[in-house]
Motif scaffolding. Structure first.
Motif, short mmCIF file in Angstrom:
data_model
loop_
_atom_site.label_atom_id
_atom_site.label_comp_id
_atom_site.label_asym_id
_atom_site.label_seq_id
_atom_site.Cartn_x
_atom_site.Cartn_y
_atom_site.Cartn_z
N GLU A 85 0.84 -1.21 0.00
CA GLU A 85 0.00 0.00 0.00
C GLU A 85 0.87 1.25 0.00
N TYR A 86 1.93 1.19 0.77
CA TYR A 86 2.80 2.35 0.86
C TYR A 86 3.44 2.67 -0.48
N GLU A 110 11.22 5.36 5.26
CA GLU A 110 10.46 4.43 6.08
C GLU A 110 11.23 3.16 6.46
N GLY A 111 12.42 3.02 5.90
CA GLY A 111 13.23 1.85 6.25
C GLY A 111 12.57 0.54 5.87
N LEU A 112 11.98 0.49 4.69
CA LEU A 112 11.34 -0.74 4.26
C LEU A 112 12.37 -1.82 3.96
N ASP A 113 11.97 -3.04 4.20
CA ASP A 113 12.86 -4.16 3.96
C ASP A 113 13.03 -4.35 2.44
N ALA A 120 6.83 -6.47 -3.45
CA ALA A 120 5.65 -5.65 -3.66
C ALA A 120 5.69 -4.95 -5.03
N VAL A 121 6.89 -4.45 -5.38
CA VAL A 121 7.04 -3.77 -6.67
C VAL A 121 6.74 -4.75 -7.81
N GLY A 122 7.27 -5.95 -7.66
CA GLY A 122 7.05 -6.98 -8.69
C GLY A 122 5.56 -7.25 -8.88
N ARG A 123 4.83 -7.40 -7.73
CA ARG A 123 3.42 -7.71 -7.82
C ARG A 123 2.64 -6.55 -8.45
N LEU A 124 2.98 -5.29 -8.03
CA LEU A 124 2.28 -4.12 -8.56
C LEU A 124 2.51 -3.97 -10.07
N LYS A 125 3.75 -4.29 -10.47
CA LYS A 125 4.09 -4.19 -11.89
C LYS A 125 3.27 -5.21 -12.68
N LYS A 126 3.19 -6.43 -12.10
CA LYS A 126 2.48 -7.50 -12.77
C LYS A 126 0.99 -7.15 -12.91
#
Lengths: 519, 571
Positions: A85-86, A110-113, A120-126
């Motif tokens: 979401e972020y 935000e210090g995301l892992d 998440a990027v992969g899923r959003l792109k897909k």
């Protein structure tokens, strides 16, 4: 096991559980059992485990249902946002403001892992919600992301409480599986756990026991008598569960005397009962009271630097009291008025003042002789003494000596033997004794006391003699005096079951706590 | 005193000179040994070797097989046969001349010759052992007396005892292959290194030389190898004794003469000529009986032994013990045999009467006079405190009083403080035993440190003596009785030990108060001085973590230390 003994040993929780099945028995799922007994889940599970172990209860059926719930991380996602979401909202912000957003930007912010980000990027792109354009910049396409929505829906629903995994559609189940805590991946929003649902029924024995319990007057069982029960008398309506009293007692720390001190206390009490008065002395003594007053010539081999500990500071006493110093000097040099020829050497008065660590208990007696003792009189001391010895299993450098004197007009060689007989009987419980000629520098005649100890056989118990006139007269005593000493360490060691004299003063607390003195 | 080695067969033949050998049983032997205050310490049945400890340090004549045999033989035969060489007017051709100057070094010498006894292996072993034991123990490591034995036929009389400059005399000493000067012997020879200190500071050294100027020995260090080495088979011996005490020197020679005579030798006295008169003259013939008869009342003996004895019984008892005795009215006149010199007081004769009769012949009698037994005030106070501590759940311990400065001072953070003063030992053998404890806490920490495996909580106490340095006291220190207690466990706390102290002092009947104290062994702010009637009688507190680290104790410890002597004096 005898059934009534079995019933007597039942815990109140077990009784509650057994009787919950009612007269007909039947099968009860855990929830119903809990309702019927009114027990807390932890109490019920204890009672069930005990009854299963006693084979009074059987598992009728068992179903396993996977449940999903939020982890603490999941709760923070619910409060805020999940990574997916972020990222989506950050990309949308960037697109609307024309700023550049790169993957390293996401890492920094935000210090995301990094692995969460790339997943998440992969899923959003897909899903077509995100584009990666030249320079690695992320751009929002403006299209919705089903996975972000599904995530939000899950977070919302699970925030309400755990749900069965099977109740979710396939896409959500996949999301749950992907984001569930598992080995190697503990920072996840979901946790999937198996819920075991059991139902129970009574075994034939259980039915019989339950029947018997129902037939009995239903006294409430309690484990512990309490002030309340006593106060209102309600203990009369209670049953006290029986304990397995054959179990080993738990260990506790005790307050008790040291076994060796106990032994010495017994000797002390014995001596007092025989009419002896206790004397005390100083750990540091002058050579005068430790040796000179005992007519040990200053050239005596036992006065060597290798036999006695000398004090470093001060080296000498301020003074040795008169008239004792002069009279003892004369006794050594030419006998003075003692009827002796003396040792025939020049007595060194300075040497008499040299300070030593008390090397023999007789030093305490010599002080007593000079302090106007009672006649008749009996005295003893249990004095710590020090010898310049290599310490080993049979030699201590620091030890107790039990010694004393007996003064009286009736004192002579035969009463000396009589006293030793008494010691043999009272201190060593020995009936047989042997008197052996001995040598001590300060007594004449001198005798060693050998006794047949009930457990040790023949042993040397002590030494004694009549003090020489060269000792008593210079100290102002005209009555005959017995000097005696008892060697009790061997007896003590046998009584305490130890073989090394160093263990008398051991630093091993476990040993001190467990050593029994059998005196 | 000395433990010597003798052979059973040798003893048996000395006991029974007529060789009508009767083996003596070990049991009988042990009984006979009572006569010489001897104890059988070991027996090897294969070799016949016996190890005997002789207790009496005033009877050097008994430190050898001959002496033991003699005492038993006299008892068996009823009387000592006088030694002919002690006859008053012995004429002798053998002279030993003492040169002037020795009075400041090693003044006295005595000597004799022995012929007609062929030295056996056992006899030689005894000769050497006796020489060693007498010189070592009776002669104070050769300082007062030392002995030399030589092959008589190699000596030309008169012998001279004189002083020489350390480099002016030389000979091959025993144990060496080469000729050495006296100063070389002192610097190199093992005996020179061992005993040289006796002659420290002397610029001229004693030497014995014969008429041909051949050195016999360098007393008290070493004999010449040429003359002063006795071997099995030798049958002519020369014995000399030198020393600083004339009567001890003569006594030692008498013992050797008697021993050799007992083995069959004929003793030829030697006349020693001194430059000036000694206590027994200028010309002294040795061996010589220096003993004087002493008159003793029968009554003295009877009172001391608690038994009526006739003059005859006393005479017989003493004669069978080797004395020369004549009886008077109510008295005996007794003289020791020539190999003894230990009659200082009438009581010495009393003991010999008792030993000769046998201690078993006196029936024990209970002392009848009434006395009241009691414990000292401090022991009563200590016992009461110990009872209370046990009731409070504390385990009692006992420790050495002698310990190390590391334990008692340094590990307690007390170096350079008033609490760190202790009575210390001058002649330290081991640092672990080099000072007396001045308080109790280290003794308790010693047990705590060794007991981390014993289940917790640990509640320990000890009541015992400590030595507190005190310049105002005659002895430089006071011995006082102190009670120390510790509690150790993961949550040990000041109030826990405070409660115990409170109960203790309440039941001892002492009002007390605590006042903060900065004591390095305790945590600051958690330590107090215990005040009774305004006087400090101890300390209480939480033990400082650095102290615990030094002792390697891994749990908190709280403690108190109360001086029971001071507490008892305040009433």
């Amino acid at each position: 096991m005898d059934r009534s003994a079995l019933i007597d040993g039942l815990h109140p929780l077990e009784i509650k559980t057994l009787t919950a099945f009612g007269p007909g028995g039947g099968v009860l799922p855990t929830e119903q059992l809990a309702a019927a007994t009114g027990l807390e889940p932890s109490q019920l599970s204890m009672a069930v485990e005990w009854l299963l172990a006693k084979q009074l209860l059987l598992v009728a059926s068992e179903t396993v249902t996977p449940l999903v719930s939020l982890t603490p991380l999941g709760e923070t996602y619910f409060e805020g946002y999940a990574p997916v979401e972020y990222i989506l909202s950050a990309a949308r912000d960037a697109s609307s403001t024309g700023k550049r957003l790169t993957i390293p930007d996401l890492h920094a912010k935000e210090g995301l892992d990094p692995s969460d980000v790339s997943k998440a990027v992969g899923r959003l792109k897909k899903e077509g919600a995100l584009l990666i354009v030249q320079g690695g910049c992320l751009e929002s396409t403006g299209r919705p992301s089903p996975s972000a929505e599904a995530m939000r829906a899950l977070l919302r629903e699970l925030h309400e409480g755990p749900r069965e995994v099977g109740g979710f559609p396939e896409a959500s189940r996949q999301l749950i599986q992907e984001h569930a805590v598992r080995r190697g991946s503990t920072k996840e929003p979901f946790r999937v756990e198996d819920r075991v649902a059991r139902s129970y029924r009574l075994s034939p024995d259980g039915v019989a026991v339950a029947g018997q319990l129902a037939a009995q007057p239903t006294l409430e069982e309690v484990s512990q008598l309490s002030p309340e029960l006593l106060k209102d008398g309600s203990w009369r309506t209670k049953r006290f569960r029986k304990y397995t009293i054959s179990l080993r007692a738990p260990r506790i720390g005790t307050g008790k005397k040291h076994p060796y001190r106990e032994f010495l206390d017994a000797v002390k009490a014995k001596l007092v009962s025989m009419g002896f008065q206790e004397m005390r002395g100083s750990l540091v003594e002058t050579e005068f009271w430790n040796m000179d007053a005992l007519f040990m010539p200053q050239f005596h081999p036992a006065r060597d630097i290798h036999d006695v500990y000398f004090v470093k500071q001060p080296t000498h006493a301020a003074r040795v009291a008169e008239p004792f110093l002069s009279r003892v000097t004369a006794a050594h040099e030419n006998g003075g008025t003692t009827g002796s020829t003396g040792w025939g050497y020049t007595f060194n008065r300075e040497r008499a003042k040299r300070l030593v660590l008390r090397s023999q208990g007789t030093a305490v007696s010599s002080r007593t002789l000079a302090a106007n003792p009672s006649v008749p009189g009996k005295y003893f001391s249990i004095a710590r003494c020090f010898r310049y010895d290599q310490v080993d299993a049979t030699h201590a450098t620091d030890f107790f000596q039990v010694e004393g004197i007996v003064l009286g007009e009736d004192i002579n060689f035969r009463t000396l033997l009589g006293l030793l007989n008494l010691f043999a009987r009272e201190v060593a419980q020995a009936k047989e004794v042997k008197f052996v000629p001995a040598y001590f520098p300060f007594t004449e005649p001198s005798v060693e006391l050998h006794v047949r100890h009930p457990r040790l056989g023949w042993m040397e118990l002590g030494g004694a003699g009549l003090f020489r006139s060269e000792v008593t007269l210079p100290l102002g005593v005209t009555a005959p005096v017995i000097a005696w000493g008892l060697g009790l360490d061997r007896m003590a060691m046998v009584a305490l079951g130890i073989h090394d004299i160093r263990e008398l003063f051991t630093d091993n607390l476990e040993l001190i706590r467990t050593t029994r003195g059998l005196f | 005193m000395p433990t010597i080695s003798i052979f059973k067969s040798d003893l048996e033949s000395l006991l029974d000179a007529d060789r009508k050998h009767r083996a003596i049983s070990i049991e009988d032997l042990e009984n006979w040994l009572m006569l010489v205050k001897g104890e059988l310490k070991g027996h090897n049945p294969d070799t016949g070797e016996l190890r005997v400890e002789l207790q009496d340090s005033n009877r050097p004549d008994l430190w050898c097989c001959e002496g033991i045999a003699r005492q038993i033989r006299i008892k068996r035969k009823g009387k000592l046969k006088p030694y002919p060489f002690l006859a008053r007017k012995a004429k002798t051709p053998l002279r030993l001349i003492v040169a002037p100057g020795l009075e400041h070094v090693r003044p006295y010498v005595a000597a004799c010759a022995a012929r007609g006894y062929r030295v056996t292996e056992e006899g030689l072993a005894q000769l050497i052992q006796t020489q060693e034991k007498l010189a070592d123990i009776f002669g104070h490591k050769r300082k007062t007396v030392s002995i030399g034995i030589y092959q008589l036929q190699k000596i030309r009389f008169p012998v001279t005892y004189e002083l020489v400059k350390p480099d002016d005399a030389r000979f091959t000493p025993l144990g060496m292959e080469t000729v050495m000067t006296l100063s070389e012997i002192l610097m190199v020879h093992p005996k020179g290194l061992e005993h040289g200190h006796i002659l420290a500071g002397q610029n001229r050294l004693p030497i014995l030389r014969d008429a041909r100027n051949q050195p016999l020995s360098f007393p008290p260090i070493i004999n010449s190898r040429e003359i002063g080495e006795v071997r099995v088979g030798d049958d002519e011996l020369f014995v000399e004794v030198t020393g600083t005490d004339l009567s001890m020197v003569v006594l030692t020679l008498n013992i050797f003469a008697a021993n050799l005579a007992d083995r069959g030798a004929t003793i030829e006295p030697v006349e020693v000529q001194y430059p000036k008169s000694t206590a027994i003259g200028k010309r002294v013939v040795t061996p010589q009986d220096l003993g004087k008869p002493r008159t003793i009342k029968i009554d003295t003996i009877e009172r001391a032994l608690g038994q009526e004895l006739s003059e005859k019984t006393v005479k017989q008892a003493l004669e069978t013990y080797g004395y020369d005795v004549s009886v008077g009215k109510g008295t005996v006149k007794a003289k020791l045999p020539p190999y003894r010199q230990d009659l200082l007081h009438a009581m010495d004769v009393v003991e010999d009467v008792a030993m000769s009769c046998g201690y078993g012949s006196f029936s024990p009698e209970m002392p009848a006079q009434f006395t009241v037994g009691s414990l000292s005030r401090i022991e009563q106070a200590s016992d009461r405190a110990r009872e209370l501590m046990v009731g409070l759940g504390f385990q009692e311990i006992i420790s050495n009083i002698l310990g190390s400065p590391e334990q008692y001072r340094d590990a307690m953070r007390l170096a350079e403080t008033e609490w760190g003063n202790m009575v210390e030992v001058d002649n330290v053998m081991s640092l672990s035993f080099s000072c007396l404890r001045q308080w109790m806490l280290p003794s308790l920490l010693r047990v705590e440190a060794a007991s981390n495996r014993a289940f917790y909580p640990h509640r320990l106490f000890e009541a015992g003596d400590v030595a507190i340095p005190d310049a105002a006291h005659d002895l430089g220190s006071r011995t006082e009785t102190v009670l120390g207690a510790v509690i150790a466990h993961a949550a040990a706390h000041f109030s826990e030990i405070h409660s115990c102290l409170d109960v203790l002092l309440y039941h001892v009947g002492k009002e007390y108060s605590l006042e903060p104290v900065q004591h390095p062994s305790f945590l600051e702010g958690r330590a107090g001085r215990i005040l009774v009637a305004g006087k400090a009688v101890g300390v209480i507190g939480e033990v400082h973590p650095e102290v615990l680290e030094r002792w390697q104790i891994a749990v908190p410890v709280v403690a108190f230390d109360v001086n029971l002597s001071q507490l008892t004096d305040l009433s």
